[in-house]
Design a protein around this motif. Sequence first.
Motif, PDB file in Angstrom:
ATOM      1  N   ALA A 706      11.030  -3.472   1.693  1.00 19.40           N
ATOM      2  CA  ALA A 706      10.284  -3.408   0.432  1.00 19.40           C
ATOM      3  C   ALA A 706      10.381  -2.019  -0.192  1.00 19.40           C
ATOM      4  O   ALA A 706      10.341  -1.001   0.497  1.00 19.40           O
ATOM      5  N   TRP A 707      10.477  -1.990  -1.496  1.00 24.66           N
ATOM      6  CA  TRP A 707      10.494  -0.748  -2.266  1.00 24.66           C
ATOM      7  C   TRP A 707       9.127  -0.068  -2.172  1.00 24.66           C
ATOM      8  O   TRP A 707       8.099  -0.742  -2.267  1.00 24.66           O
ATOM      9  N   PRO A 708       9.087   1.246  -1.969  1.00 32.71           N
ATOM     10  CA  PRO A 708       7.795   1.937  -1.842  1.00 32.71           C
ATOM     11  C   PRO A 708       6.916   1.748  -3.076  1.00 32.71           C
ATOM     12  O   PRO A 708       7.401   1.746  -4.216  1.00 32.71           O
ATOM     13  N   ALA A 709       5.644   1.592  -2.832  1.00 36.89           N
ATOM     14  CA  ALA A 709       4.682   1.399  -3.926  1.00 36.89           C
ATOM     15  C   ALA A 709       3.834   2.652  -4.099  1.00 36.89           C
ATOM     16  O   ALA A 709       3.616   3.411  -3.155  1.00 36.89           O
ATOM     17  N   THR A 710       3.364   2.855  -5.307  1.00 43.46           N
ATOM     18  CA  THR A 710       2.435   3.962  -5.557  1.00 43.46           C
ATOM     19  C   THR A 710       1.092   3.635  -4.905  1.00 43.46           C
ATOM     20  O   THR A 710       0.806   2.481  -4.579  1.00 43.46           O
ATOM     21  N   PHE A 711       0.259   4.657  -4.715  1.00 44.08           N
ATOM     22  CA  PHE A 711      -1.058   4.445  -4.118  1.00 44.08           C
ATOM     23  C   PHE A 711      -2.002   3.871  -5.182  1.00 44.08           C
ATOM     24  O   PHE A 711      -1.992   4.324  -6.341  1.00 44.08           O
ATOM     25  N   ASP A 712      -2.812   2.907  -4.793  1.00 41.53           N
ATOM     26  CA  ASP A 712      -3.752   2.344  -5.760  1.00 41.53           C
ATOM     27  C   ASP A 712      -4.881   3.340  -6.035  1.00 41.53           C
ATOM     28  O   ASP A 712      -5.032   4.351  -5.358  1.00 41.53           O
ATOM     29  N   LYS A 713      -5.665   3.014  -7.030  1.00 37.66           N
ATOM     30  CA  LYS A 713      -6.722   3.935  -7.484  1.00 37.66           C
ATOM     31  C   LYS A 713      -7.725   4.229  -6.379  1.00 37.66           C
ATOM     32  O   LYS A 713      -8.161   5.383  -6.210  1.00 37.66           O
ATOM     33  N   ASP A 714      -8.097   3.202  -5.609  1.00 40.28           N
ATOM     34  CA  ASP A 714      -9.094   3.404  -4.542  1.00 40.28           C
ATOM     35  C   ASP A 714      -8.560   4.344  -3.471  1.00 40.28           C
ATOM     36  O   ASP A 714      -9.298   5.209  -2.963  1.00 40.28           O
TER      37      ASP A 714
END
Length: 883
Positions: A706-714
């Motif tokens: 999987a392609w790396p995802a940004t961190f969510d707001k929480d």
Amino acid sequence: MEKKYDPNPVEQKWYARWEEANCFAADPHAEGEPYSIVIPPPNVTGRLHIGHALNNSIQDILIRWKRMCGYNAVWIPGTDHAGIATQSVVERQLREEGQTRREMGREAFVDRVWQWKEEYGNTIIKQLRSMGCSCDWSRERFTMDDGLSEAVKEVFIQLYERDLIYQGNYIINWSPALQTALSDDEVEYEEVKGNLYHIRYPVEGGGKDDYIVVATTRPETLMGDVAVAVNPRDKRYSKLKGKKVILPVIGRELAVIEDDYVDPEFGTGIVKITPAHDPNDFEMGNRHNLTPINVMHPDGTMNENAGPYEGMDRFECRKKLLADLDEQGLMEKIEEHVHQVGHCYRSKCVIEPRLSLQWFVKMEPLAKKAKQAVEEGKVKFVPERWNKVYMNWMDNIRDWCISRQLWWGHRIPIYYCDSTGEVWASRDTPTASPSGATDIRQDEDVMDTWFSSWLWPFSVHGWPEQTDALKTWYPSATLVTAPDIIFFWVARMVMAGTLFMDEVPFDTVYLHGVVRDKEGRKQSKSMGNSIDPLAVIDEFSADALRFSLITLNATGQDVRIGENDFEMGRNYCTKIWNAARFLQMQGEAVGDIDPELLSTDDRHLLTRLHRTIRKVNEHLENYRFNDYSHELYSFIRGDYCDWYVEYAKEPLNSDDDARKAHTLAVMHHAFKSAIALLHPLMPFITEELWEAMGYRGEGDFLMKSAWPATFDKDTRSLWKLTDENMKYVDAKRDLIRVARQLRADYNIKPSQDIEFKVRPANKGLGALLLTELQSINRLVRGQVSVDADYKPAGAVPGLVSKAGNVFMPADDLIDVEAEVERLDKQLTELKGHIDRSHARLSNHAFISKAPEDVVAQHRAQQQELIEKADKIRALLKSLKGKG
């Protein structure tokens, strides 16, 4: 992990493993949004050149990125049969064997070409594999395989039945070297210093001095003249109305006609009319019912209509004719004349406009939908400026000459019956004419190679059959190509797609620049400046080749590159490898990231990772491939290797096991994400590290992860990934940089312990710095004290950082008088260099004559000298206590 990275065995190993595991194969029934790219099919005769390397690196970045993002992604490979090029290669072989294709016969010759193709035609495909191209090789196509041949035939017949294909005698571009017609797009125009020949044509019945003067650049066509023309409003020649002139050498009577096309300002205002050898004369001849006279054989030698010049080469004929005209007193004068001369794109011979019976496609009816597709935004060009070029070509489109006098290619499916005069198109090979007659024959010509290429986006998926692949992956997403084939191929594919599929073939056309040498010249074997990408792979690695090409490739701009530039890619691989080895030696990550244990440097790194992922996505979505590369380079080399690894050495070497384990967790998370982001650009080293670092585990290859995802707001809130923390760590690092610079500026050895005084920019910043002095001391290799009220006594070297003023009280370490003398001497030398540079850049002759890149280089050098002088002045000011 080995101490030194050896790319060659690594790259061979991983490509074989990917293929064995069918990593590149796609299934039209698989989950995920469809995403497809069709490769611009390289000529089957071709070898990988540096332009191919750039083009395919970009395509592989896109397909690997989309695959990791969860798309049902496929990259369709294939090769073009390259009619003229391939036939020329095989004919050259035959000549070496002492025979010709005509002696061999058509069927045997075509078999010989197929034999050549099977033996040598897969060279470039193998070379694409060596670059790491992740094409679905199970779907590889060839423009003359059975399926594509059926598609070509079907399209020809549909166009023929719609009255969009016709045959006619027209002036076409003729290549005497290849003895075939060429389309307008296959002619390359070059500026040539030629001559304008002013020739006397005697007026019939007149005296010795009664003649007209006609100017021409091609006197060898004179024997094909059927008239001379003047503009009806040109009063100079009103007396010639109704008269005739005598064709020099041949003696044939020529009528004097009037036509508005004649430009009174060009030459003498009288033009010779040669309908068989000039497109404008052909049109004029039709208007005046003149019969064309062809004076040349297909090979460019003069035929029986050339009179005494029969059998001569056209240029030999020119020399002999000019000598004869001069001898007969019919040569008025010869002027130097610079003009554009068409050359065959393949053989480079001078094109001969020639009257010939050829097959054409009516293009204007096809252009309407293709224009609308761009006007309505269904097809977008990147960079956008190419929209205008595309539309301009569409507005001035001419019918496409599709017949070629070759044997290798798709034979025109038109049949003739000599006894009945029937002409018809057939999908199958007929045994009789529609009326039942059996004396039938097929048209001898083959179709232009581009006639199969313009169907590529849908024919590769099995059209005209409505296959699952066609339903899933047509239209394709992005076409990556060079601007030099925007007319040959791109525009025609849009026409074919909108006509036969009722849908555009792709939504985005990314047009990359031309790869040039460091001086800005186009790379070519003949100039000796071409870079062999296979040699680059052998010496530096495929990853280094890809990295350097992409990093230097600004969107839509030409790429200037030399062999030394690939050192940059190799060094990057080494840096990443060493960072991985260091991390591996510290141990595996145990546990997750604990927000309570995050240091300011941890938070800075994770914030930079978050922002890097976001920016990388933006760059890739907007086709800014060099920005994608630079963004990752900045994170991996700058943030991770240069700063965080150095910071991490303290907690990693401490006795605090919890802090050490947590630092490893942060490092592994960042490094794992970074190499995943880097994979589309540098697939081999990243796949090797994915396994070596234990990230694969029981999972799949990196290329299928999987392609790396940004961190969510929480998560960002929980981890306190704030702008304030970023500003603080940036300021702290600037303090460290400035302290190191002060040490270097005054030649103080790294081993020498030294004191630094910091007057912080504000109290809050000072308080934060006090909590991290141990780490800061280690990084500056000295003792830092923070004092908001510090005032230097006398001459103390100092510089300003984002964290505040940094001073280096070092009277016992610096001989101030000697240092001032040394710096004064350096400044004097620099002033001399700056003055000489200024004089050169103020010289109008230099600025106007030197190449732009040379001038730019001198300006950059001058700026560098000025900045260096300013720095020395600041050091002198500090030493002399003027601050």
